[in-house]
Write a protein that holds these residues in place. Structure first.
Motif, mmCIF file in Angstrom:
data_model
loop_
_atom_site.group_PDB
_atom_site.id
_atom_site.type_symbol
_atom_site.label_atom_id
_atom_site.label_comp_id
_atom_site.label_asym_id
_atom_site.label_seq_id
_atom_site.Cartn_x
_atom_site.Cartn_y
_atom_site.Cartn_z
ATOM 1 N N ASP A 111 49.178 44.035 43.267
ATOM 2 C CA ASP A 111 48.643 44.102 44.632
ATOM 3 C C ASP A 111 48.496 42.733 45.290
ATOM 4 O OD1 ASP A 111 46.500 43.029 43.273
ATOM 5 O OD2 ASP A 111 45.081 44.606 43.824
ATOM 6 N N GLY A 112 49.037 41.712 44.667
ATOM 7 C CA GLY A 112 48.979 40.378 45.252
ATOM 8 C C GLY A 112 47.783 39.552 44.821
ATOM 9 N N THR A 113 46.867 40.143 44.049
ATOM 10 C CA THR A 113 45.711 39.364 43.600
ATOM 11 C C THR A 113 46.014 38.731 42.250
ATOM 12 O OG1 THR A 113 44.695 41.294 42.555
ATOM 13 C CG2 THR A 113 44.044 40.823 44.829
ATOM 14 N N LEU A 114 45.401 37.584 42.033
ATOM 15 C CA LEU A 114 45.549 36.878 40.766
ATOM 16 C C LEU A 114 44.455 37.330 39.806
ATOM 17 C CD1 LEU A 114 46.169 33.265 42.108
ATOM 18 C CD2 LEU A 114 47.849 34.753 41.025
ATOM 19 N N ALA A 115 44.771 37.372 38.541
ATOM 20 C CA ALA A 115 43.764 37.670 37.521
ATOM 21 C C ALA A 115 42.791 36.497 37.432
ATOM 22 C CB ALA A 115 44.440 37.907 36.172
ATOM 23 N N ALA A 116 41.617 36.762 36.916
ATOM 24 C CA ALA A 116 40.611 35.705 36.770
ATOM 25 C C ALA A 116 41.189 34.535 35.984
ATOM 26 C CB ALA A 116 39.376 36.259 36.066
ATOM 27 N N GLY A 117 41.052 33.338 36.522
ATOM 28 C CA GLY A 117 41.543 32.132 35.869
ATOM 29 C C GLY A 117 43.028 31.884 36.022
ATOM 30 N N GLN A 118 43.754 32.806 36.644
ATOM 31 C CA GLN A 118 45.203 32.646 36.823
ATOM 32 C C GLN A 118 45.485 31.779 38.048
ATOM 33 O OE1 GLN A 118 47.260 36.339 37.500
ATOM 34 N NE2 GLN A 118 49.286 35.421 37.303
#
Length: 169
Positions: A107-114
């Motif tokens: 969905d275009g969001t980055l994972a935490a810390g990515q």
């Protein structure tokens, strides 16, 4: 001559990437829409339409390239898609957005810390633009339905092979 084989490789790489990208998005169209909206480039209604339509377009154009059907047209469309992706990613990077490209789903969001991988994505898509340009300039390559169906003239190699066979008879 190597040119038809290079064209075939360019077609297959570009077409394969498009098919995989579209296939990974087509089952989750809402996520595809969110990924397009994450770029903050298009009005909401247009972003929604692009999010729903893009996976279908990618699969169709990719399949045409793999089959070598309407090769020049398909390569031009694929090249324009890749240029649009380059512009979108470069724009997101320049504006300081922290998003995932959504190129292969999500969905275009980055994972935490990515961290965003903008440079790698731009280099990949620039390489695919080059594949598209090659396939458009030197279509259709080997193993192409365009040749089988007589939609393009035979390669110079084919003409040479035919004339050599006649001389040997």
């Amino acid at each position: 001559m190597a040119v038809p084989w290079v064209t075939t490789l360019a077609r297959l790489v570009l077409g394969g990437v498009l098919i995989v990208a579209g296939w990974l998005k087509i089952g989750t169209p809402a996520l595809s829409v969110q990924a397009v909206k994450a770029y903050e480039l298009l009005p909401d209604g247009v972003a929604t339409a692009v999010g729903y339509g893009l996976p279908i377009l990618e699969i169709v154009v990719g399949a045409l390239l793999v089959l070598g059907l309407l090769t020049r047209f398909s390569a031009v469309v694929a090249g324009l898609l890749m240029l649009a992706f380059v512009v979108g990613i470069a724009s997101a990077w320049a504006r300081g957005l922290r998003i995932d490209c959504g190129c292969f789903g999500g969905d275009g969001t980055l994972a935490a810390g990515q961290e965003p991988a903008y440079l790698a994505e731009l280099l990949r898509d620039a390489g695919l633009v080059l594949c598209a340009a090659w396939a458009a300039w030197f279509p259709p390559g080997r193993l192409a339905l365009d040749s089988l169906l007589g939609l393009t003239p035979p390669d110079d190699d084919d003409l040479l092979d035919d004339s050599q066979e006649k001389e040997n008879e």
